[in-house]
Design a protein around this motif. Sequence first.
Motif, PDB file in Angstrom:
ATOM      1  N   ALA A  11      34.996 -49.992  60.918  1.00 16.89           N
ATOM      2  CA  ALA A  11      33.920 -49.596  61.837  1.00 16.89           C
ATOM      3  C   ALA A  11      34.048 -50.343  63.163  1.00 16.89           C
ATOM      4  O   ALA A  11      33.869 -49.754  64.239  1.00 16.89           O
ATOM      5  CB  ALA A  11      32.558 -49.867  61.204  1.00 16.89           C
ATOM      6  N   GLU A  12      34.389 -51.630  63.089  1.00 18.63           N
ATOM      7  CA  GLU A  12      34.572 -52.416  64.310  1.00 18.63           C
ATOM      8  C   GLU A  12      35.746 -51.886  65.127  1.00 18.63           C
ATOM      9  O   GLU A  12      35.665 -51.796  66.363  1.00 18.63           O
ATOM     10  CB  GLU A  12      34.783 -53.898  63.964  1.00 18.63           C
ATOM     11  CG  GLU A  12      33.521 -54.579  63.456  1.00 18.63           C
ATOM     12  CD  GLU A  12      33.774 -55.975  62.906  1.00 18.63           C
ATOM     13  OE1 GLU A  12      34.957 -56.394  62.759  1.00 18.63           O
ATOM     14  OE2 GLU A  12      32.773 -56.652  62.588  1.00 18.63           O
ATOM     15  N   LYS A  13      36.818 -51.519  64.448  1.00 19.27           N
ATOM     16  CA  LYS A  13      37.982 -50.958  65.131  1.00 19.27           C
ATOM     17  C   LYS A  13      37.616 -49.640  65.820  1.00 19.27           C
ATOM     18  O   LYS A  13      38.003 -49.410  66.977  1.00 19.27           O
ATOM     19  CB  LYS A  13      39.124 -50.733  64.133  1.00 19.27           C
ATOM     20  CG  LYS A  13      40.366 -50.123  64.746  1.00 19.27           C
ATOM     21  CD  LYS A  13      41.452 -49.906  63.705  1.00 19.27           C
ATOM     22  CE  LYS A  13      42.639 -49.168  64.282  1.00 19.27           C
ATOM     23  NZ  LYS A  13      43.652 -48.887  63.260  1.00 19.27           N
ATOM     24  N   LEU A  14      36.879 -48.780  65.135  1.00 23.42           N
ATOM     25  CA  LEU A  14      36.461 -47.508  65.717  1.00 23.42           C
ATOM     26  C   LEU A  14      35.600 -47.747  66.961  1.00 23.42           C
ATOM     27  O   LEU A  14      35.792 -47.092  67.992  1.00 23.42           O
ATOM     28  CB  LEU A  14      35.699 -46.665  64.697  1.00 23.42           C
ATOM     29  CG  LEU A  14      35.162 -45.321  65.172  1.00 23.42           C
ATOM     30  CD1 LEU A  14      36.291 -44.420  65.688  1.00 23.42           C
ATOM     31  CD2 LEU A  14      34.381 -44.637  64.058  1.00 23.42           C
ATOM     32  N   GLY A  30      37.676 -46.286  69.891  1.00 22.80           N
ATOM     33  CA  GLY A  30      37.216 -44.908  69.986  1.00 22.80           C
ATOM     34  C   GLY A  30      38.000 -43.999  69.047  1.00 22.80           C
ATOM     35  O   GLY A  30      39.077 -44.333  68.564  1.00 22.80           O
ATOM     36  N   TYR A  31      37.432 -42.838  68.804  1.00 19.31           N
ATOM     37  CA  TYR A  31      38.028 -41.940  67.813  1.00 19.31           C
ATOM     38  C   TYR A  31      39.391 -41.381  68.247  1.00 19.31           C
ATOM     39  O   TYR A  31      40.258 -41.091  67.432  1.00 19.31           O
ATOM     40  CB  TYR A  31      37.069 -40.805  67.448  1.00 19.31           C
ATOM     41  CG  TYR A  31      37.006 -39.686  68.447  1.00 19.31           C
ATOM     42  CD1 TYR A  31      37.835 -38.576  68.340  1.00 19.31           C
ATOM     43  CD2 TYR A  31      36.126 -39.742  69.537  1.00 19.31           C
ATOM     44  CE1 TYR A  31      37.781 -37.548  69.274  1.00 19.31           C
ATOM     45  CE2 TYR A  31      36.073 -38.720  70.458  1.00 19.31           C
ATOM     46  CZ  TYR A  31      36.897 -37.624  70.330  1.00 19.31           C
ATOM     47  OH  TYR A  31      36.861 -36.618  71.240  1.00 19.31           O
ATOM     48  N   LYS A  32      39.618 -41.225  69.563  1.00 19.26           N
ATOM     49  CA  LYS A  32      40.877 -40.639  70.040  1.00 19.26           C
ATOM     50  C   LYS A  32      42.063 -41.550  69.773  1.00 19.26           C
ATOM     51  O   LYS A  32      43.185 -41.068  69.529  1.00 19.26           O
ATOM     52  CB  LYS A  32      40.789 -40.320  71.526  1.00 19.26           C
ATOM     53  CG  LYS A  32      39.862 -39.155  71.832  1.00 19.26           C
ATOM     54  CD  LYS A  32      39.824 -38.866  73.315  1.00 19.26           C
ATOM     55  CE  LYS A  32      38.858 -37.726  73.605  1.00 19.26           C
ATOM     56  NZ  LYS A  32      38.757 -37.458  75.030  1.00 19.26           N
ATOM     57  N   ASP A  33      41.848 -42.850  69.818  1.00 19.00           N
ATOM     58  CA  ASP A  33      42.948 -43.804  69.631  1.00 19.00           C
ATOM     59  C   ASP A  33      42.925 -44.480  68.258  1.00 19.00           C
ATOM     60  O   ASP A  33      43.709 -45.385  67.991  1.00 19.00           O
ATOM     61  CB  ASP A  33      42.896 -44.872  70.724  1.00 19.00           C
ATOM     62  CG  ASP A  33      43.192 -44.295  72.108  1.00 19.00           C
ATOM     63  OD1 ASP A  33      44.053 -43.397  72.191  1.00 19.00           O
ATOM     64  OD2 ASP A  33      42.554 -44.738  73.083  1.00 19.00           O
ATOM     65  N   TYR A  34      42.045 -44.043  67.389  1.00 14.28           N
ATOM     66  CA  TYR A  34      41.942 -44.643  66.059  1.00 14.28           C
ATOM     67  C   TYR A  34      43.109 -44.160  65.187  1.00 14.28           C
ATOM     68  O   TYR A  34      43.329 -42.975  65.036  1.00 14.28           O
ATOM     69  CB  TYR A  34      40.616 -44.278  65.383  1.00 14.28           C
ATOM     70  CG  TYR A  34      40.355 -45.067  64.126  1.00 14.28           C
ATOM     71  CD1 TYR A  34      39.644 -46.248  64.168  1.00 14.28           C
ATOM     72  CD2 TYR A  34      40.835 -44.626  62.890  1.00 14.28           C
ATOM     73  CE1 TYR A  34      39.404 -46.976  63.015  1.00 14.28           C
ATOM     74  CE2 TYR A  34      40.609 -45.345  61.740  1.00 14.28           C
ATOM     75  CZ  TYR A  34      39.893 -46.530  61.795  1.00 14.28           C
ATOM     76  OH  TYR A  34      39.659 -47.251  60.653  1.00 14.28           O
ATOM     77  N   GLU A  35      43.841 -45.070  64.675  1.00 16.44           N
ATOM     78  CA  GLU A  35      44.953 -44.739  63.771  1.00 16.44           C
ATOM     79  C   GLU A  35      44.883 -45.553  62.532  1.00 16.44           C
ATOM     80  O   GLU A  35      44.459 -46.636  62.477  1.00 16.44           O
ATOM     81  CB  GLU A  35      46.295 -44.997  64.458  1.00 16.44           C
ATOM     82  CG  GLU A  35      46.532 -44.047  65.600  1.00 16.44           C
ATOM     83  CD  GLU A  35      47.853 -44.336  66.312  1.00 16.44           C
ATOM     84  OE1 GLU A  35      48.739 -44.977  65.737  1.00 16.44           O
ATOM     85  OE2 GLU A  35      47.965 -43.922  67.446  1.00 16.44           O
TER      86      GLU A  35
END
Length: 167
Positions: free
Chosen positions: A155-158, A162-167
């Motif tokens: 959740a912290e990473k998101l 952001g959702y576009k760069d979340y891998e």
Amino acid sequence: MAKVAIVMGSDSDMPIMKKAAEFLDQMGIDFEMTIISAHREPDIFFEWAKGAKDRGVKVIIAGAGKAAHLPGMCAALFPMPVIGIPMKTSDLGGVDSLYSIVQMPSGIPVATVAINGGLNAGILAAKILATSDEKLLEKLEAYSEEMKQSVVEKAEKLDKVGYKDYE
């Protein structure tokens, strides 16, 4: 002496059953694992299931597909908890296995996890054993905390990327 017995009707079940074994290993729980067909070798199956208690087994995890009689037959012969894992099948997607395992007659219960739920079967077996093992209970509590932390970190990473760069 083994505390959990893992049994499957076919080696094609191994990828799912392996998940239970890996969790038991992670928790330091002794187990035995075998392949027995209740339909193709009933004499061997009966001897194995009836002898489980004397081998120190406290919980059986049984995986089966299609008609899925293995977990129910274990429950008929073994006086302690049996956890059934319904296997996904090509014909009916595992619903056949699920119904065969979960629809047991009164007096012969089988605790049933999700289709292909090998990991949850291992966790449930550990939780059953932890009712009388404080050290194992502590390990399970630590495992739960690790799962929680993993979700918090995601959740912290998101939030950060952001959702576009979340891998």
